[in-house]
Scaffold this active site. Structure first.
Site, short mmCIF file in Angstrom:
data_model
loop_
_atom_site.label_atom_id
_atom_site.label_comp_id
_atom_site.label_asym_id
_atom_site.label_seq_id
_atom_site.Cartn_x
_atom_site.Cartn_y
_atom_site.Cartn_z
N ASP A 127 31.06 35.08 80.89
CA ASP A 127 31.56 33.73 81.01
C ASP A 127 30.99 32.73 79.81
O ASP A 127 31.36 31.52 80.09
CB ASP A 127 31.07 33.49 82.45
N SER A 128 30.15 33.26 78.96
CA SER A 128 30.00 32.64 77.83
C SER A 128 31.27 32.24 76.93
O SER A 128 31.31 31.28 76.18
CB SER A 128 28.92 33.23 76.83
N GLU B 234 17.42 37.87 80.52
CA GLU B 234 17.63 36.57 79.45
C GLU B 234 16.52 35.86 79.27
O GLU B 234 15.93 35.31 80.34
CB GLU B 234 18.98 36.15 79.53
N ASP C 40 32.04 39.35 83.72
CA ASP C 40 31.07 38.47 84.44
C ASP C 40 31.67 37.94 85.77
O ASP C 40 32.72 37.48 85.77
CB ASP C 40 30.60 37.28 83.61
N LYS D 283 29.09 41.86 86.44
CA LYS D 283 27.68 41.51 86.12
C LYS D 283 27.70 40.22 87.05
O LYS D 283 28.52 39.47 86.93
CB LYS D 283 27.45 41.07 84.62
O1 KIV Z 1 27.91 35.32 79.40
C1 KIV Z 1 27.40 36.09 78.45
O2 KIV Z 1 27.74 36.28 77.36
C2 KIV Z 1 26.14 36.78 78.92
C3 KIV Z 1 25.37 37.47 77.96
C4 KIV Z 1 24.76 36.65 76.82
C5 KIV Z 1 24.49 38.41 78.58
O3 KIV Z 1 25.74 36.89 80.14
#
Ligand code: KIV
Length: 265
Positions: free
Chosen positions: A42-43, A183, A85, A114
């Protein structure tokens, strides 16, 4: 690595590499690489859209990016484990909305999801796992809780906070998670959690003792201008490559050398 079974079997047998991907072209590079598995994070909201937080990602946005990445990885014949995510609050509305979110992501091509945090939604994790949806749990600095955490800060620094993280990690494993992302926690705390669990622990800013490492695609390739973090290593100078390429294009247009005869019909 194609499945969560292979992922789990790697515990103690060789470190696991994971990269994010949001787009079809990124996935094509990853498909041709030795990187083990891929996360549609979700980044995407911060890295691609320039948002200050990940809150803007929705199940529909995540599903769209997951579908693009899945196609880039080769779809059903793809050789990489693909995770997606659960976005902001998607695990907090109860079991039925969580099942609907999982259905969107899995239909888009994810092999697993995730979910950030565990306390208060163990039932969601357990129900998804029992429904055949493999779940990875993300602990430590959980960006969806940035305001509750008071900012993007290292977690588990005091003895009490570290013990709390170990408790949550065990709770995630008990609920059926097949893996953990940890993290921004001190390396020794990550070591303790990695040794305490039978499932693989993937670190980001969590030191060298975890079972694997994940980085954002753009960060590891030096493609995120203006962003730096202590835990990121740039394995390529993407910024220079892109900057030079754009400058060369503009110069060739300006001086008339592009397009050449060979590049014209
Ligand atoms: O959203 C994301 O990119 C993440 C990773 C940095 C683990 O959760």
């Amino acid at each position: 690595m194609k499945s969560v079974l292979e992922f789990k079997a790697r515990k103690g047998k060789g470190r696991i590499s994971m990269s994010t991907a949001y787009a079809h072209w990124e996935a094509k590079f990853l498909a041709a690489s030795p990187v083990d598995c891929v996360l549609v994070g979700d980044s995407v909201a911060t890295v691609v859209d320039g948002e200050p937080t990940t809150f803007a990602a929705t199940p529909e946005i995540m599903a769209r990016h997951t579908a693009a990445v899945s196609r880039g990885l080769g779809g059903i014949d793809g050789q990489k484990l693909l995770l997606a995510d659960f976005p902001f609050l998607a695990a907090r509305k109860g079991v039925v909305p969580a099942v609907e979110c999982a259905a969107l992501l899995m239909r888009a091509g994810a092999h697993a999801v995730k979910i950030e945090g565990i306390d208060g939604h163990e039932d969601v994790v357990r129900h998804l796992v029992e429904s055949g949806v493999p779940v990875m749990v993300h602990l430590g600095l959980t960006p969806q809780s940035v305001h509750g955490l008071g900012g993007y800060k290292v977690q588990g620094k005091t003895v009490d906070d570290a013990e709390e993280l170990v408790r949550q990690a065990r709770a995630a494993e008990t609920a059926g998670a097949f893996g953990l992302v940890l993290e921004c926690v001190p390396a020794e705390v990550a070591r303790e959690i990695t040794e305490a669990l039978a499932i693989p622990v993937i670190g980001i800013g969590a030191g060298p003792h975890t079972d694997g490492q994940v980085l954002v695609f753009h960060d590891l390739l030096g493609l995120n201008p203006g962003f730096s973090a202590r835990f990121v290593r740039e394995f390529a100078d993407g910024n220079k490559c892109v900057t030079d390429g754009l400058a060369s294009f503009a110069a060739a247009v300006t001086d008339g050398s592009f397009p050449s005869k060979k590049e014209s019909y």
